[in-house]
Each structure stands twice: as structure tokens, then as C-alpha cells.
Scaffold this motif. Structure first.
Motif, PDB file in Angstrom:
ATOM      1  N   LYS A 317       0.830  -1.204   0.000  1.00 33.35           N
ATOM      2  CA  LYS A 317       0.000   0.000   0.000  1.00 33.35           C
ATOM      3  C   LYS A 317       0.867   1.258   0.000  1.00 33.35           C
ATOM      4  O   LYS A 317       0.548   2.240  -0.672  1.00 33.35           O
ATOM      5  CB  LYS A 317      -0.928   0.004   1.228  1.00 33.35           C
ATOM      6  CG  LYS A 317      -2.108  -0.944   1.127  1.00 33.35           C
ATOM      7  CD  LYS A 317      -3.014  -0.782   2.340  1.00 33.35           C
ATOM      8  CE  LYS A 317      -4.263  -1.634   2.217  1.00 33.35           C
ATOM      9  NZ  LYS A 317      -5.163  -1.459   3.378  1.00 33.35           N
ATOM     10  N   CYS A 335       0.649   0.520 -11.928  1.00 37.87           N
ATOM     11  CA  CYS A 335       1.202  -0.545 -11.095  1.00 37.87           C
ATOM     12  C   CYS A 335       1.441  -1.765 -11.982  1.00 37.87           C
ATOM     13  O   CYS A 335       0.520  -2.226 -12.660  1.00 37.87           O
ATOM     14  CB  CYS A 335       0.203  -0.860  -9.971  1.00 37.87           C
ATOM     15  SG  CYS A 335       0.636  -2.264  -8.947  1.00 37.87           S
ATOM     16  N   ARG A 337       2.782  -5.744 -11.950  1.00 34.84           N
ATOM     17  CA  ARG A 337       3.024  -6.859 -11.039  1.00 34.84           C
ATOM     18  C   ARG A 337       3.135  -8.180 -11.796  1.00 34.84           C
ATOM     19  O   ARG A 337       2.581  -8.348 -12.881  1.00 34.84           O
ATOM     20  CB  ARG A 337       1.870  -6.979 -10.025  1.00 34.84           C
ATOM     21  CG  ARG A 337       1.820  -5.851  -9.005  1.00 34.84           C
ATOM     22  CD  ARG A 337       3.028  -5.879  -8.090  1.00 34.84           C
ATOM     23  NE  ARG A 337       2.965  -4.893  -7.028  1.00 34.84           N
ATOM     24  CZ  ARG A 337       3.407  -3.645  -7.112  1.00 34.84           C
ATOM     25  NH1 ARG A 337       3.923  -3.209  -8.251  1.00 34.84           N
ATOM     26  NH2 ARG A 337       3.340  -2.818  -6.085  1.00 34.84           N
ATOM     27  N   PRO A 340      -1.690 -11.090  -9.919  1.00 34.34           N
ATOM     28  CA  PRO A 340      -2.717 -10.176  -9.411  1.00 34.34           C
ATOM     29  C   PRO A 340      -2.486  -9.801  -7.950  1.00 34.34           C
ATOM     30  O   PRO A 340      -1.964 -10.586  -7.155  1.00 34.34           O
ATOM     31  CB  PRO A 340      -4.009 -10.999  -9.566  1.00 34.34           C
ATOM     32  CG  PRO A 340      -3.719 -11.941 -10.683  1.00 34.34           C
ATOM     33  CD  PRO A 340      -2.269 -12.308 -10.532  1.00 34.34           C
ATOM     34  N   LEU A 341      -2.866  -8.581  -7.591  1.00 34.30           N
ATOM     35  CA  LEU A 341      -2.726  -8.106  -6.217  1.00 34.30           C
ATOM     36  C   LEU A 341      -3.687  -8.845  -5.295  1.00 34.30           C
ATOM     37  O   LEU A 341      -4.751  -9.309  -5.723  1.00 34.30           O
ATOM     38  CB  LEU A 341      -3.033  -6.615  -6.147  1.00 34.30           C
ATOM     39  CG  LEU A 341      -2.095  -5.648  -6.875  1.00 34.30           C
ATOM     40  CD1 LEU A 341      -2.628  -4.228  -6.745  1.00 34.30           C
ATOM     41  CD2 LEU A 341      -0.691  -5.733  -6.307  1.00 34.30           C
ATOM     42  N   VAL A 343      -6.697  -9.094  -2.596  1.00 31.88           N
ATOM     43  CA  VAL A 343      -7.973  -8.386  -2.707  1.00 31.88           C
ATOM     44  C   VAL A 343      -7.909  -7.003  -2.066  1.00 31.88           C
ATOM     45  O   VAL A 343      -8.336  -6.005  -2.659  1.00 31.88           O
ATOM     46  CB  VAL A 343      -9.101  -9.220  -2.062  1.00 31.88           C
ATOM     47  CG1 VAL A 343     -10.400  -8.416  -2.050  1.00 31.88           C
ATOM     48  CG2 VAL A 343      -9.300 -10.514  -2.832  1.00 31.88           C
ATOM     49  N   GLN A 344      -7.350  -6.912  -0.856  1.00 34.84           N
ATOM     50  CA  GLN A 344      -7.300  -5.622  -0.172  1.00 34.84           C
ATOM     51  C   GLN A 344      -6.451  -4.608  -0.927  1.00 34.84           C
ATOM     52  O   GLN A 344      -6.804  -3.435  -1.045  1.00 34.84           O
ATOM     53  CB  GLN A 344      -6.749  -5.794   1.252  1.00 34.84           C
ATOM     54  CG  GLN A 344      -7.742  -6.408   2.228  1.00 34.84           C
ATOM     55  CD  GLN A 344      -7.128  -6.525   3.610  1.00 34.84           C
ATOM     56  OE1 GLN A 344      -6.318  -7.410   3.868  1.00 34.84           O
ATOM     57  NE2 GLN A 344      -7.500  -5.614   4.498  1.00 34.84           N
ATOM     58  N   GLU A 346      -5.821  -4.685  -4.156  1.00 37.10           N
ATOM     59  CA  GLU A 346      -6.546  -4.379  -5.393  1.00 37.10           C
ATOM     60  C   GLU A 346      -7.607  -3.307  -5.136  1.00 37.10           C
ATOM     61  O   GLU A 346      -7.771  -2.364  -5.929  1.00 37.10           O
ATOM     62  CB  GLU A 346      -7.205  -5.648  -5.936  1.00 37.10           C
ATOM     63  CG  GLU A 346      -7.981  -5.455  -7.229  1.00 37.10           C
ATOM     64  CD  GLU A 346      -7.065  -5.196  -8.420  1.00 37.10           C
ATOM     65  OE1 GLU A 346      -7.400  -4.312  -9.226  1.00 37.10           O
ATOM     66  OE2 GLU A 346      -6.028  -5.867  -8.518  1.00 37.10           O
ATOM     67  N   GLU A 347      -8.327  -3.442  -4.021  1.00 40.69           N
ATOM     68  CA  GLU A 347      -9.337  -2.442  -3.671  1.00 40.69           C
ATOM     69  C   GLU A 347      -8.681  -1.087  -3.396  1.00 40.69           C
ATOM     70  O   GLU A 347      -9.219  -0.042  -3.769  1.00 40.69           O
ATOM     71  CB  GLU A 347     -10.127  -2.912  -2.440  1.00 40.69           C
ATOM     72  CG  GLU A 347     -11.011  -4.118  -2.720  1.00 40.69           C
ATOM     73  CD  GLU A 347     -11.657  -4.661  -1.459  1.00 40.69           C
ATOM     74  OE1 GLU A 347     -11.235  -4.229  -0.348  1.00 40.69           O
ATOM     75  OE2 GLU A 347     -12.558  -5.512  -1.560  1.00 40.69           O
ATOM     76  N   ALA A 349      -5.840   0.011  -4.708  1.00 36.07           N
ATOM     77  CA  ALA A 349      -5.427   0.566  -6.000  1.00 36.07           C
ATOM     78  C   ALA A 349      -6.620   1.105  -6.769  1.00 36.07           C
ATOM     79  O   ALA A 349      -6.560   2.196  -7.350  1.00 36.07           O
ATOM     80  CB  ALA A 349      -4.713  -0.509  -6.820  1.00 36.07           C
ATOM     81  N   THR A 350      -7.723   0.376  -6.754  1.00 35.70           N
ATOM     82  CA  THR A 350      -8.924   0.815  -7.469  1.00 35.70           C
ATOM     83  C   THR A 350      -9.452   2.119  -6.901  1.00 35.70           C
ATOM     84  O   THR A 350      -9.867   3.022  -7.644  1.00 35.70           O
ATOM     85  CB  THR A 350     -10.011  -0.266  -7.393  1.00 35.70           C
ATOM     86  OG1 THR A 350      -9.515  -1.479  -7.977  1.00 35.70           O
ATOM     87  CG2 THR A 350     -11.270   0.174  -8.126  1.00 35.70           C
ATOM     88  N   VAL A 356      -3.694  -1.730 -12.635  1.00 37.07           N
ATOM     89  CA  VAL A 356      -2.736  -2.795 -12.361  1.00 37.07           C
ATOM     90  C   VAL A 356      -2.507  -3.575 -13.651  1.00 37.07           C
ATOM     91  O   VAL A 356      -3.444  -4.137 -14.220  1.00 37.07           O
ATOM     92  CB  VAL A 356      -3.237  -3.732 -11.249  1.00 37.07           C
ATOM     93  CG1 VAL A 356      -2.219  -4.840 -10.987  1.00 37.07           C
ATOM     94  CG2 VAL A 356      -3.505  -2.942  -9.965  1.00 37.07           C
TER      95      VAL A 356
END
Length: 373
Positions: A317, A335, A337, A340-341, A343-344, A346-347, A349-350, A356
Motif C-alpha cells: 500500500k 502498477c 506486477r 494479481p494483487l 484483494v485488499q 486491489e481495492e 489501488a482501485t 494494475v
């Protein structure tokens, strides 16, 4: 021609306005707030006076203090500059984009009274012009600036002008394509990436990297793709340190890749690590080849995977936040990678509009972002 402008934390409206208007003189009105107005005004003055705009005669820059919360005084400040320099509608323009709303309203009021044209620059590079007609300001048809008006401006100079809370302690490398890289077809990229090819063979740089670190390979690969997609130059591994009195000198963070493109400052955060779950799966596979995984051992592996995910989440983060803040309000952060990031993350970043892009889709992913319309 003289351009009057209101300084704020965002530098792009000032840079693009100067590139478009080509004024001989720039007057930056600023409040006394160091981080919001005075500091940016001083950095903009240094930026323009350092000849940071290739092919453009740098304007002389004059800083003028104004209150951020006194409408009449802002109007009076513009009037004073006008009287000193005999400014009028034929030799003066006003950029309303910066400052706070009250300052912009006061500047527009002075334009109406003095019959001076003004304009406002939107985030999508649209320019809204207003011309004095009688005692009114009449809106004119808007137009869009050339996306690559600032193409030749060095990204590092823009970053130095943009940043406030941190200083650049190491400018890193400036990367461009060599002749071999210019000739290499795009279709050959994925096979080379899968074979862990060293993409430095396709690049030129100004500073030699003194140490090899995990993740360098992905940064060079991403830089290569960006250059093949048309970006003139990419800065890699810019290191930051807190700008505080008697600071410890300890580095605050690192910007993996920074470049200037389409009227924006872009920051790319690259990480080539396996996710926590992948690392535990590899450990589980290795254990299965040696021993029987008991229910107790399976529970321990599951708990370890969760602990690693939580431990990875905080620095992840922080990396995303540094990239997002460094790009600025009118900038873009990306980003990249290997997988995949979580879940937390990813949220997270969104929520900050951080796309991503996965390692195995670098060309289509980066092309979609930097050539988006």
C-alpha cells in the motif's frame, strides 16, 4: 506578452500555459501558504529560469504575494501589476486555473473590469477562453491542447518542480532505446521476457547502475516497452528522502519509473515478487515430495500464508501511495506486477484509480493506458 497566473500545488497548468502562450513575462500570484502556493511558485520560478522548456525562450518570472481569503486585495494586486507595466487586453492574458476558488473569482473579476482575456485549463487539456465584451466576460469555443505539447520536457525536471514533501536524493538512470532496441520487433518481446532476457541490451543510459537488485529486470522490461510505444525517455530508480529540518537522511521511498507523456507526469511502480499464496504453494509442493503433509502441517501452512499476506500488504500500500502522490493531481500512476494483487491491495489501488498491469501483458496493458483517448 505578459501572462498573469495563480500558483497552486499543481504545476502542469502553469507549464502547459507557458508552452501554449509563449509569454515573455510570467507573473505568479501566490499566497503565504508554503506547501499550497508559495513553495510551488518558487519551484516554478526555478523551473522556468533553468531553461527546462526545450526550444522555448524562458519567460522572466515575477512572484507577487496575495491573500488567499481577501477578494478585494486579490483584485487590487492584479490592478497594481497592470498599472506598473501598462498591461491591457492587447498585451496580457490571465490563467485562472490555479489558486483557490476565491482567488480565481477575483482574477476573473479583474479581467472583466480591465477588459483582459482569460482562460481556464481543464484536466483533459481542454482550454476554456473568455473574452471581454463591454463590461462582461463572454465564453468562447473551447479547444484542446496538443497532447504532446510538453513532449520534450525532461520528466525529472517536472518531478523536481512537482514534489513538496520529499527531495530527490538520487536521480537514477535516464533510459532510451539503442539502435538494436529500435529495430527489435514487438512480437519478439514475450518470448524474450519468458526466458528472463536482460532488456538492458536494448537500452542506453546516462548513469551505470552499481548494484543488481531483485526486480531490476522487470523495471528494464517495462521501460523498454514504454520506449517502444513512443515515450522519448524513461527515468528509473529515483530515490527520495524526507525534506525536513535536521532530517535523518534515511530514504523515504523510491520511484521505479517516471516519464513525461501526453501532458502528464507518469509514475510506474514495478514489483516482480511471487504472491504469498504462491510461495506457500511452492513450499507445500516441496514438502509433499519429501513427507506426508498432515492436517496440523496444513494448518500451519495456511496460517503462514495469511501472515505473509498481511505482512506484504502494508509496504505494498505504501508503494502504491508514493506512486500516486508523486504523479500529482494531473498525473498518472500505474502498477506493474507479476501476479494479481491481493484483494485488499486491489481495492486500495482501485480506490485511487491505479491501473494494475500484469507482467505477461505489458505491451497491451501499457498501450491501453498511455494511448487512451
Amino acid at each position: 506578452m505578459t501572462l498573469l497566473s495563480l500558483a497552486s500545488k499543481q504545476i502542469w497548468p502553469q507549464v502547459l500555459a507557458v508552452l501554449h502562450e509563449r509569454p515573455e513575462r510570467l507573473v505568479l500570484f501566490h499566497s503565504t501558504e508554503q506547501s499550497e502556493s508559495l513553495g510551488p511558485a518558487e519551484r516554478l520560478r526555478d523551473f522556468f529560469q533553468s531553461a527546462a522548456l526545450p526550444g522555448v525562450n524562458p519567460p522572466t518570472v515575477d512572484l507577487r504575494p496575495v491573500p488567499h481569503d481577501r477578494f478585494p486585495q486579490v483584485v487590487d494586486a492584479l490592478a497594481t501589476v497592470s498599472e506598473e507595466s501598462s498591461l491591457n487586453g492587447s498585451n496580457c492574458r490571465v490563467n485562472l486555473t490555479g489558486g483557490n476558488k476565491l482567488m480565481a473569482m477575483a482574477a476573473a473579476e479583474w479581467c472583466r473590469l480591465a477588459e483582459v482575456p482569460c482562460f481556464y485549463l481543464e484536466r483533459d487539456l481542454r482550454v476554456f477562453r473568455f473574452l471581454p465584451v463591454g463590461r462582461d466576460l463572454q465564453p468562447q469555443p473551447d479547444f484542446k491542447l496538443d497532447l504532446h505539447l510538453a513532449r520534450d520536457v525532461d520528466a525529472l525536471a517536472l518531478l523536481r518542480c512537482q514534489m513538496d514533501a520529499a527531495a530527490i536524493v538520487s536521480p537514477g538512470q535516464r533510459l532510451t532505446l539503442n539502435q538494436q532496441g529500435q529495430r527489435m520487433p514487438e512480437v519478439e518481446f514475450s518470448p524474450l521476457l519468458n526466458r528472463h532476457h536482460d532488456f538492458r541490451k536494448f537500452l542506453m543510459w546516462d548513469v551505470v547502475e552499481t548494484e543488481d537488485r531483485a526486480g531490476d529486470g522487470l523495471e528494464y522490461a517495462v521501460a523498454f516497452v514504454l520506449l517502444k510505444l513512443g515515450v522519448p525517455a524513461v527515468h528509473r530508480s529515483i530515490r527520495l528522502s524526507p525534506r525536513v529540518l535536521r532530517g535523518s537522511g534515511r530514504e523515504e521511498g523510491e520511484l521505479d519509473l517516471v516519464f513525461n507523456w501526453a501532458g502528464k507526469l507518469w509514475v510506474v511502480d514495478c514489483k516482480d515478487r511471487h504472491a504469498a499464496g504462491t510461495r506457500i504453494d511452492q513450499l507445500r509442493t516441496e514438502l509433499l515430495s519429501q513427507v506426508t503433509v498432515t492436517p496440523r502441517l496444513e494448518t500451519l501452512l495456511t496460517n503462514l500464508a495469511e501472515e505473509l499476506r498481511e505482512r506484504d500488504l502494508k509496504p505494498l500500500k505504501e508503494d502504491l501511495l508514493v506512486a500516486s502522490e508523486a504523479a500529482g493531481l494531473l498525473g498518472r500512476a500505474l502498477c506493474v506486477r507479476r501476479s494479481p494483487l491481493p484483494v485488499q491491495a486491489e481495492e486500495f489501488a482501485t480506490s485511487r484509480k491505479l491501473p494494475v498491469i500484469l507482467k505477461d501483458r505489458l505491451f497491451p496493458g501499457l498501450r491501453a493506458e498511455i494511448h487512451a483517448r
